[in-house]
Design an enzyme around this catalytic site. Sequence first.
Site, short mmCIF file in Angstrom:
data_model
loop_
_atom_site.label_atom_id
_atom_site.label_comp_id
_atom_site.label_asym_id
_atom_site.label_seq_id
_atom_site.Cartn_x
_atom_site.Cartn_y
_atom_site.Cartn_z
N HIS A 43 3.84 -2.32 3.23
CA HIS A 43 3.72 -0.90 2.90
C HIS A 43 5.03 -0.39 2.29
O HIS A 43 6.11 -0.83 2.68
CB HIS A 43 3.37 -0.08 4.14
CG HIS A 43 2.03 -0.41 4.72
ND1 HIS A 43 1.83 -1.52 5.53
CD2 HIS A 43 0.83 0.19 4.58
CE1 HIS A 43 0.54 -1.57 5.87
NE2 HIS A 43 -0.09 -0.55 5.31
N HIS A 71 -6.29 2.60 -4.42
CA HIS A 71 -6.37 2.67 -2.96
C HIS A 71 -7.14 3.92 -2.53
O HIS A 71 -6.91 4.46 -1.45
CB HIS A 71 -4.96 2.67 -2.37
CG HIS A 71 -4.86 2.29 -0.92
ND1 HIS A 71 -5.70 1.37 -0.33
CD2 HIS A 71 -4.01 2.71 0.06
CE1 HIS A 71 -5.38 1.23 0.94
NE2 HIS A 71 -4.37 2.04 1.22
N TYR A 103 -7.33 1.77 5.19
CA TYR A 103 -7.47 1.28 6.57
C TYR A 103 -8.13 -0.10 6.62
O TYR A 103 -8.44 -0.60 7.70
CB TYR A 103 -8.28 2.25 7.43
CG TYR A 103 -7.87 3.69 7.33
CD1 TYR A 103 -6.73 4.16 7.98
CD2 TYR A 103 -8.61 4.58 6.55
CE1 TYR A 103 -6.34 5.49 7.87
CE2 TYR A 103 -8.22 5.91 6.44
CZ TYR A 103 -7.09 6.36 7.10
OH TYR A 103 -6.71 7.68 6.98
N ASP A 140 0.85 -1.19 0.00
CA ASP A 140 0.00 0.00 0.00
C ASP A 140 0.89 1.24 0.00
O ASP A 140 1.83 1.32 0.80
CB ASP A 140 -0.90 0.03 1.24
CG ASP A 140 -2.05 -0.96 1.15
OD1 ASP A 140 -2.14 -1.68 0.11
OD2 ASP A 140 -2.85 -1.03 2.10
N HIS A 144 -7.42 8.55 0.44
CA HIS A 144 -7.25 7.67 1.61
C HIS A 144 -8.32 7.95 2.67
O HIS A 144 -8.05 8.05 3.86
CB HIS A 144 -5.86 7.82 2.23
CG HIS A 144 -5.38 6.58 2.92
ND1 HIS A 144 -5.48 6.39 4.28
CD2 HIS A 144 -4.79 5.44 2.45
CE1 HIS A 144 -4.97 5.21 4.62
NE2 HIS A 144 -4.54 4.62 3.52
#
Length: 254
Positions: free
Chosen positions: A207, A113, A154, A62, A117
């Site tokens: 990540h 994504h 998340y 991510d 965010h």
Amino acid sequence: MRFIILTRRSVLIIMLCVLLGIASVSIGLNSVSSALETASTERVIPIYCVDTDKKVCSISFDAAWGNEQTDGLLDTLDKYKVKTTFFLVGSWVKKYPDSVKKIAKNGHDIGNHSSTHAHMPALSADKMKSEISDCNLEIKKLTGKTPSLFRPPYGDYDNNTVNMVKSLNMYPVQWNIDSLDWKDPSVEQIVKNCTDKLSPGSIILLHNGAANTPAALPKIIKAIRAKGYKIVPISKLIPKGDYTTDVTGKMILS
């Protein structure tokens, strides 16, 4: 024969008991009705892993904030000839276009994504749609391809989120193995987190901005391969066709 003499107080007490009994029944019926309504609203679950007998898995990254480590991660992946999936936030795409192009050029999946965010379940349907569509447009501008994979920020989703993603002909994708690299554990612990529960069809979460991920990545790749697994992008892991997900999020072809 026995006669029962009811006083005014006795009558009031009896009436109160009857009323309370009716109220209790009403409350009980309302509870049952609520439970049935909840049960009729089936929870929609994204893809956490894939149903397969083959020893194959996916590594995903991510990318939402910094970019200092992306080149190093790409170099390592290139060195070990591993293709993965990068889920990119739209604002990150705008800020680091050269990295986006390099990710695509190196043969990795690029997933969506969201644009900013955001917590998807907190958004209206229109805003949710724009979060996904806007990010898709930014990625397509740089790569020429529209992403088919979406990961909610998340890991936060609800039925509306999953259904919106599907309505846009995309796959909602989570993970069943969390490296927890964002908590900055040791390299050894990250490797352990990624491999201890590895199973066919697993999707691993990493990540691009975690401190110890670059050092852990070569060891993760070696440990996965030592278990006899092949690492592929998520687009190659998920089978094409109609599917369902079970209560664990395992993707199963219909």
